[in-house]
Design a protein around this motif. Sequence first.
Motif, PDB file in Angstrom:
ATOM      1  N   ARG A   1       0.845  -1.211   0.000  1.00  0.00           N
ATOM      2  CA  ARG A   1       0.000   0.000   0.000  1.00  0.00           C
ATOM      3  C   ARG A   1       0.878   1.257   0.000  1.00  0.00           C
ATOM      4  O   ARG A   1       0.654   2.178  -0.793  1.00  0.00           O
ATOM      5  CB  ARG A   1      -0.927   0.000   1.217  1.00  0.00           C
ATOM      6  CG  ARG A   1      -1.745   1.280   1.368  1.00  0.00           C
ATOM      7  CD  ARG A   1      -2.706   1.216   2.536  1.00  0.00           C
ATOM      8  NE  ARG A   1      -3.793   0.306   2.217  1.00  0.00           N
ATOM      9  CZ  ARG A   1      -3.903  -0.950   2.662  1.00  0.00           C
ATOM     10  NH1 ARG A   1      -2.987  -1.455   3.469  1.00  0.00           N
ATOM     11  NH2 ARG A   1      -4.922  -1.705   2.319  1.00  0.00           N
ATOM     12  N   GLU A   2       1.868   1.287   0.873  1.00  0.00           N
ATOM     13  CA  GLU A   2       2.736   2.457   0.948  1.00  0.00           C
ATOM     14  C   GLU A   2       3.508   2.660  -0.354  1.00  0.00           C
ATOM     15  O   GLU A   2       3.703   3.793  -0.792  1.00  0.00           O
ATOM     16  CB  GLU A   2       3.712   2.308   2.118  1.00  0.00           C
ATOM     17  CG  GLU A   2       3.046   2.387   3.478  1.00  0.00           C
ATOM     18  CD  GLU A   2       3.985   2.017   4.614  1.00  0.00           C
ATOM     19  OE1 GLU A   2       5.125   1.586   4.345  1.00  0.00           O
ATOM     20  OE2 GLU A   2       3.568   2.145   5.776  1.00  0.00           O
ATOM     21  N   GLN A   3       3.922   1.567  -0.975  1.00  0.00           N
ATOM     22  CA  GLN A   3       4.644   1.676  -2.245  1.00  0.00           C
ATOM     23  C   GLN A   3       3.731   2.179  -3.357  1.00  0.00           C
ATOM     24  O   GLN A   3       4.152   2.997  -4.188  1.00  0.00           O
ATOM     25  CB  GLN A   3       5.257   0.333  -2.625  1.00  0.00           C
ATOM     26  CG  GLN A   3       6.418  -0.062  -1.732  1.00  0.00           C
ATOM     27  CD  GLN A   3       7.065  -1.355  -2.194  1.00  0.00           C
ATOM     28  OE1 GLN A   3       7.557  -1.423  -3.321  1.00  0.00           O
ATOM     29  NE2 GLN A   3       7.032  -2.368  -1.349  1.00  0.00           N
ATOM     30  N   VAL A   4       2.478   1.690  -3.399  1.00  0.00           N
ATOM     31  CA  VAL A   4       1.517   2.174  -4.401  1.00  0.00           C
ATOM     32  C   VAL A   4       1.287   3.668  -4.196  1.00  0.00           C
ATOM     33  O   VAL A   4       1.287   4.451  -5.154  1.00  0.00           O
ATOM     34  CB  VAL A   4       0.186   1.390  -4.338  1.00  0.00           C
ATOM     35  CG1 VAL A   4      -0.891   2.061  -5.184  1.00  0.00           C
ATOM     36  CG2 VAL A   4       0.400  -0.053  -4.802  1.00  0.00           C
ATOM     37  N   PHE A   5       1.102   4.080  -2.944  1.00  0.00           N
ATOM     38  CA  PHE A   5       0.907   5.504  -2.653  1.00  0.00           C
ATOM     39  C   PHE A   5       2.135   6.305  -3.088  1.00  0.00           C
ATOM     40  O   PHE A   5       1.989   7.396  -3.648  1.00  0.00           O
ATOM     41  CB  PHE A   5       0.639   5.720  -1.168  1.00  0.00           C
ATOM     42  CG  PHE A   5      -0.726   5.287  -0.688  1.00  0.00           C
ATOM     43  CD1 PHE A   5      -1.606   4.580  -1.507  1.00  0.00           C
ATOM     44  CD2 PHE A   5      -1.134   5.558   0.591  1.00  0.00           C
ATOM     45  CE1 PHE A   5      -2.857   4.172  -1.063  1.00  0.00           C
ATOM     46  CE2 PHE A   5      -2.384   5.171   1.054  1.00  0.00           C
ATOM     47  CZ  PHE A   5      -3.241   4.475   0.229  1.00  0.00           C
ATOM     48  N   ALA A   6       3.328   5.767  -2.856  1.00  0.00           N
ATOM     49  CA  ALA A   6       4.560   6.461  -3.251  1.00  0.00           C
ATOM     50  C   ALA A   6       4.629   6.624  -4.767  1.00  0.00           C
ATOM     51  O   ALA A   6       5.006   7.686  -5.271  1.00  0.00           O
ATOM     52  CB  ALA A   6       5.786   5.710  -2.732  1.00  0.00           C
ATOM     53  N   VAL A   7       4.253   5.589  -5.495  1.00  0.00           N
ATOM     54  CA  VAL A   7       4.236   5.668  -6.960  1.00  0.00           C
ATOM     55  C   VAL A   7       3.232   6.721  -7.405  1.00  0.00           C
ATOM     56  O   VAL A   7       3.520   7.539  -8.295  1.00  0.00           O
ATOM     57  CB  VAL A   7       3.922   4.290  -7.591  1.00  0.00           C
ATOM     58  CG1 VAL A   7       3.647   4.417  -9.085  1.00  0.00           C
ATOM     59  CG2 VAL A   7       5.071   3.314  -7.337  1.00  0.00           C
TER      60      VAL A   7
ATOM     61  N   VAL B   1      -0.886   3.061 -13.978  1.00  0.00           N
ATOM     62  CA  VAL B   1      -0.685   1.616 -14.142  1.00  0.00           C
ATOM     63  C   VAL B   1       0.712   1.328 -14.692  1.00  0.00           C
ATOM     64  O   VAL B   1       1.407   0.428 -14.214  1.00  0.00           O
ATOM     65  CB  VAL B   1      -1.794   0.998 -15.029  1.00  0.00           C
ATOM     66  CG1 VAL B   1      -1.437  -0.425 -15.431  1.00  0.00           C
ATOM     67  CG2 VAL B   1      -3.129   1.031 -14.300  1.00  0.00           C
ATOM     68  N   VAL B   2       1.146   2.095 -15.675  1.00  0.00           N
ATOM     69  CA  VAL B   2       2.489   1.901 -16.238  1.00  0.00           C
ATOM     70  C   VAL B   2       3.547   2.153 -15.161  1.00  0.00           C
ATOM     71  O   VAL B   2       4.510   1.387 -15.036  1.00  0.00           O
ATOM     72  CB  VAL B   2       2.713   2.813 -17.466  1.00  0.00           C
ATOM     73  CG1 VAL B   2       4.177   2.849 -17.879  1.00  0.00           C
ATOM     74  CG2 VAL B   2       1.841   2.356 -18.624  1.00  0.00           C
ATOM     75  N   ALA B   3       3.370   3.189 -14.359  1.00  0.00           N
ATOM     76  CA  ALA B   3       4.324   3.476 -13.288  1.00  0.00           C
ATOM     77  C   ALA B   3       4.348   2.334 -12.272  1.00  0.00           C
ATOM     78  O   ALA B   3       5.424   1.943 -11.792  1.00  0.00           O
ATOM     79  CB  ALA B   3       3.969   4.796 -12.608  1.00  0.00           C
ATOM     80  N   LEU B   4       3.180   1.769 -11.952  1.00  0.00           N
ATOM     81  CA  LEU B   4       3.119   0.636 -11.028  1.00  0.00           C
ATOM     82  C   LEU B   4       3.806  -0.589 -11.621  1.00  0.00           C
ATOM     83  O   LEU B   4       4.543  -1.300 -10.928  1.00  0.00           O
ATOM     84  CB  LEU B   4       1.670   0.311 -10.668  1.00  0.00           C
ATOM     85  CG  LEU B   4       0.944   1.341  -9.794  1.00  0.00           C
ATOM     86  CD1 LEU B   4      -0.538   1.021  -9.706  1.00  0.00           C
ATOM     87  CD2 LEU B   4       1.564   1.417  -8.413  1.00  0.00           C
ATOM     88  N   GLU B   5       3.563  -0.833 -12.912  1.00  0.00           N
ATOM     89  CA  GLU B   5       4.207  -1.971 -13.580  1.00  0.00           C
ATOM     90  C   GLU B   5       5.724  -1.849 -13.523  1.00  0.00           C
ATOM     91  O   GLU B   5       6.429  -2.826 -13.245  1.00  0.00           O
ATOM     92  CB  GLU B   5       3.736  -2.073 -15.036  1.00  0.00           C
ATOM     93  CG  GLU B   5       2.308  -2.536 -15.189  1.00  0.00           C
ATOM     94  CD  GLU B   5       1.845  -2.553 -16.635  1.00  0.00           C
ATOM     95  OE1 GLU B   5       1.009  -3.413 -16.959  1.00  0.00           O
ATOM     96  OE2 GLU B   5       2.301  -1.709 -17.439  1.00  0.00           O
ATOM     97  N   GLN B   6       6.224  -0.656 -13.786  1.00  0.00           N
ATOM     98  CA  GLN B   6       7.668  -0.445 -13.784  1.00  0.00           C
ATOM     99  C   GLN B   6       8.238  -0.572 -12.374  1.00  0.00           C
ATOM    100  O   GLN B   6       9.277  -1.200 -12.171  1.00  0.00           O
ATOM    101  CB  GLN B   6       8.008   0.920 -14.375  1.00  0.00           C
ATOM    102  CG  GLN B   6       7.716   1.003 -15.859  1.00  0.00           C
ATOM    103  CD  GLN B   6       7.886   2.398 -16.415  1.00  0.00           C
ATOM    104  OE1 GLN B   6       7.970   3.382 -15.687  1.00  0.00           O
ATOM    105  NE2 GLN B   6       7.914   2.493 -17.742  1.00  0.00           N
ATOM    106  N   HIS B   7       7.554  -0.004 -11.409  1.00  0.00           N
ATOM    107  CA  HIS B   7       8.048  -0.028 -10.030  1.00  0.00           C
ATOM    108  C   HIS B   7       8.091  -1.443  -9.468  1.00  0.00           C
ATOM    109  O   HIS B   7       9.065  -1.824  -8.820  1.00  0.00           O
ATOM    110  CB  HIS B   7       7.168   0.865  -9.144  1.00  0.00           C
ATOM    111  CG  HIS B   7       7.570   0.868  -7.705  1.00  0.00           C
ATOM    112  ND1 HIS B   7       8.578   1.665  -7.236  1.00  0.00           N
ATOM    113  CD2 HIS B   7       7.118   0.154  -6.650  1.00  0.00           C
ATOM    114  CE1 HIS B   7       8.738   1.438  -5.937  1.00  0.00           C
ATOM    115  NE2 HIS B   7       7.861   0.533  -5.553  1.00  0.00           N
ATOM    116  N   PHE B   8       7.030  -2.199  -9.700  1.00  0.00           N
ATOM    117  CA  PHE B   8       6.913  -3.532  -9.103  1.00  0.00           C
ATOM    118  C   PHE B   8       7.376  -4.654 -10.029  1.00  0.00           C
ATOM    119  O   PHE B   8       7.369  -5.814  -9.625  1.00  0.00           O
ATOM    120  CB  PHE B   8       5.461  -3.801  -8.684  1.00  0.00           C
ATOM    121  CG  PHE B   8       5.007  -2.983  -7.501  1.00  0.00           C
ATOM    122  CD1 PHE B   8       5.365  -3.349  -6.213  1.00  0.00           C
ATOM    123  CD2 PHE B   8       4.216  -1.868  -7.683  1.00  0.00           C
ATOM    124  CE1 PHE B   8       4.938  -2.612  -5.119  1.00  0.00           C
ATOM    125  CE2 PHE B   8       3.780  -1.118  -6.592  1.00  0.00           C
ATOM    126  CZ  PHE B   8       4.149  -1.490  -5.314  1.00  0.00           C
TER     127      PHE B   8
END
Length: 83
Positions: free
Chosen positions: A4-10, A42-49
């Motif tokens: 959750r914290e990582q999604v919020f950070a992204v 979504v693209v930022a989440l894909e790249q981050h994770f």
Amino acid sequence: MDVREQVFAVMRGVGFDGDELADGKRLAEDLDIDSTELVEIVVALEQHFDITVDADAEGGFTTVGDLVGCVGRLLSAGSAARG
């Protein structure tokens, strides 16, 4: 840092105020996110994770919690596949 914290950070990284982020916040109605911005998130989440979000799933995202849940499921599935 949990998912959750990582999604919020992204999401903060693509321009959202951390104070406005909560699981129950609706993407379109509360955060004024349009389809183009959702794709950017979504693209930022894909790249981050290092995950791949099914394009059909994007239409089902109505809240921030939906994004967090999807990322969590994909990370769990990836861990199970590798294990």
